[in-house]
Enzyme design. Structure first.
Site, short mmCIF file in Angstrom:
data_model
loop_
_atom_site.label_atom_id
_atom_site.label_comp_id
_atom_site.label_asym_id
_atom_site.label_seq_id
_atom_site.Cartn_x
_atom_site.Cartn_y
_atom_site.Cartn_z
N GLY A 175 26.58 -32.25 -25.73
CA GLY A 175 27.86 -31.56 -25.50
C GLY A 175 28.28 -31.41 -24.33
N ASP A 176 27.23 -30.83 -23.53
CA ASP A 176 27.54 -30.13 -21.96
C ASP A 176 27.89 -31.75 -21.31
OD1 ASP A 176 27.86 -27.75 -21.49
OD2 ASP A 176 25.77 -27.41 -21.83
N LEU A 177 26.81 -32.47 -21.31
CA LEU A 177 26.79 -33.66 -20.62
C LEU A 177 28.09 -34.84 -20.98
CD1 LEU A 177 23.23 -34.50 -19.85
CD2 LEU A 177 24.75 -33.22 -18.51
N GLY A 180 31.51 -33.58 -19.73
CA GLY A 180 31.48 -33.85 -18.25
C GLY A 180 31.81 -35.30 -18.06
#
Length: 386
Positions: A175-177, A180
């Site tokens: 989710g984070d990467l 990004g």
């Protein structure tokens, strides 16, 4: 085309004001910085990015290795946006910027006076990008954004792990990467659009949407069959055999995901009889009988080691590979070294620091590590003086 250390990057000349911290936003701006953008990281003078102090693995100085991993090629400027004079300094920077990236919770930028409406009035060519947990609108917009929560609510955790086991998240923070990467993609697209229109625009994405957008096979399975996708361990939803299989001393991953490769696998293992076994004739048959197929294959694979099977299968034209840990990958793998995926950068406090290289190759405008991850406020006078 030969390149030198002075060759401009693809985004050379693009100025990015980075209001982000922790992972998704800093990963986005690091990707832009690796490609040549001048990323100016705006940090609170009292605390800086949360990962500087509060996340694991400090070594020599106060900055954690988590911060160093996500903030190379950037310049750090300390500004307290709640201070009217320093907010005015930030607004002046906006006048010469191309991009602003932020990952505050929805509503915070408005209170600080750094929202899109305010900043685009100062610079109509500005591209303003927001990364949040769930997006700027919708019933979940005000919820805090964490990768674990995004994986849980997007469905990713429901299909990760082995059947019947306790729910687990994907080992990587997808989710984070993912957010990004999608944000960087949106920014570059907006820059391209600006060359035609002369106008900036607002770009946004979220951890939740990034994780869901990667669920291409799972959504396909659900819409095609009406069945809720379940965890499959290392197996693939669309083909079989495509998974890790036990050998004499470990596991080998096998990618026989079409009929030609299936036939080659059977021949390499001496299991030609499986080609006419009614349980395994078609890919649909093999998917429906994954467990029985894996048992048949593993009975044969138990006769030799993983390395022996990798060699035999590759020689037979069957995609195969061992499962390696990160010590083997980062310290020993000759391909990782040949491709430059482990780099070193000189840091004024930490000395030589190893970081991951960039996976994007560009022949004329290569990505490059030009700067160490900045000390807190290291470039305040330099940037404001400009």
């Amino acid at each position: 085309m030969p390149v030198t250390t002075d060759t401009p990057g693809a985004l050379d000349g693009l100025r990015v004001l980075d209001l982000t911290q922790v992972m998704a936003g800093p990963f986005c701006t690091m990707l832009l910085a690796d490609l040549g953008a001048d990323v100016i990281k705006i940090e609170n003078p009292a605390t800086g990015d949360q990962t500087r102090r509060s996340w694991g693995y400090p070594v020599h100085g106060e900055d954690s290795r988590a911060f160093l991993a996500l903030n190379r090629n950037k310049r750090s400027v300390c500004l307290d946006l709640k201070n009217s004079d320093e907010l005015a300094s930030f607004h002046r920077l906006v006048g010469s910027a191309d991009v602003v990236v932020e990952n505050f919770r929805p509503g915070v930028t408005k209170r600080l006076g750094v929202d899109y409406e305010t900043l685009s009035a100062l610079n109509p060519r500005l591209i303003y990008a927001s990364v949040s947990g769930f997006g700027q609108t919708g019933p979940y917009a005000d919820r805090p954004g964490y990768d674990l929560i995004a994986q849980a609510m997007s469905g990713v955790m429901s299909i990760t792990g082995t059947p019947g086991a306790t729910p687990v998240k994907c080992g990587l923070p997808v989710g984070d990467l993912g957010a990004g990467m999608f944000c960087a993609f949106g920014i570059v697209a907006a820059v391209h659009a600006r060359t035609r229109t002369g106008e900036g625009q607002y770009v946004e994405t979220s951890l939740f949407e990034a994780a869901l957008a990667m669920s291409v096979w799972e959504s396909t399975e659900y819409w095609a069959t009406g069945q809720i996708p379940q965890p499959l361990g290392s197996a693939n939803r669309m083909s079989a055999p495509y998974q890790a299989l036990r050998t004499k001393d470990g596991y080998v991953t096998v990618g026989a995901n079409n009929e030609r490769l299936w036939q080659r696998l059977c021949e390499a293992l001496g299991l030609a009889r499986l080609q006419t076994d009614p349980r395994f004739v078609t890919n649909t048959d093999r998917m429906s009988n994954r467990g029985e197929l894996a048992a048949e294959l593993e009975t044969c694979l138990a006769s030799a080691t993983t390395d022996e099977w990798v060699t035999r299968l590759l020689d037979a034209g069957v995609p195969a590979g061992p499962i390696r840990d990160y010590r083997q990958v980062l310290d020993e793998d000759p391909h990782v070294q040949a491709r430059g995926m482990v780099q070193e950068v000189d840091h004024p406090v930490e000395g030589r620091v190893r970081v991951l290289g960039t996976p994007v190759r560009m022949s004329r405008t290569p990505a490059r590590i030009r700067r160490h991850p900045p000390l807190l406020g290291e470039h305040t006078e330099e940037v404001l003086g400009e």
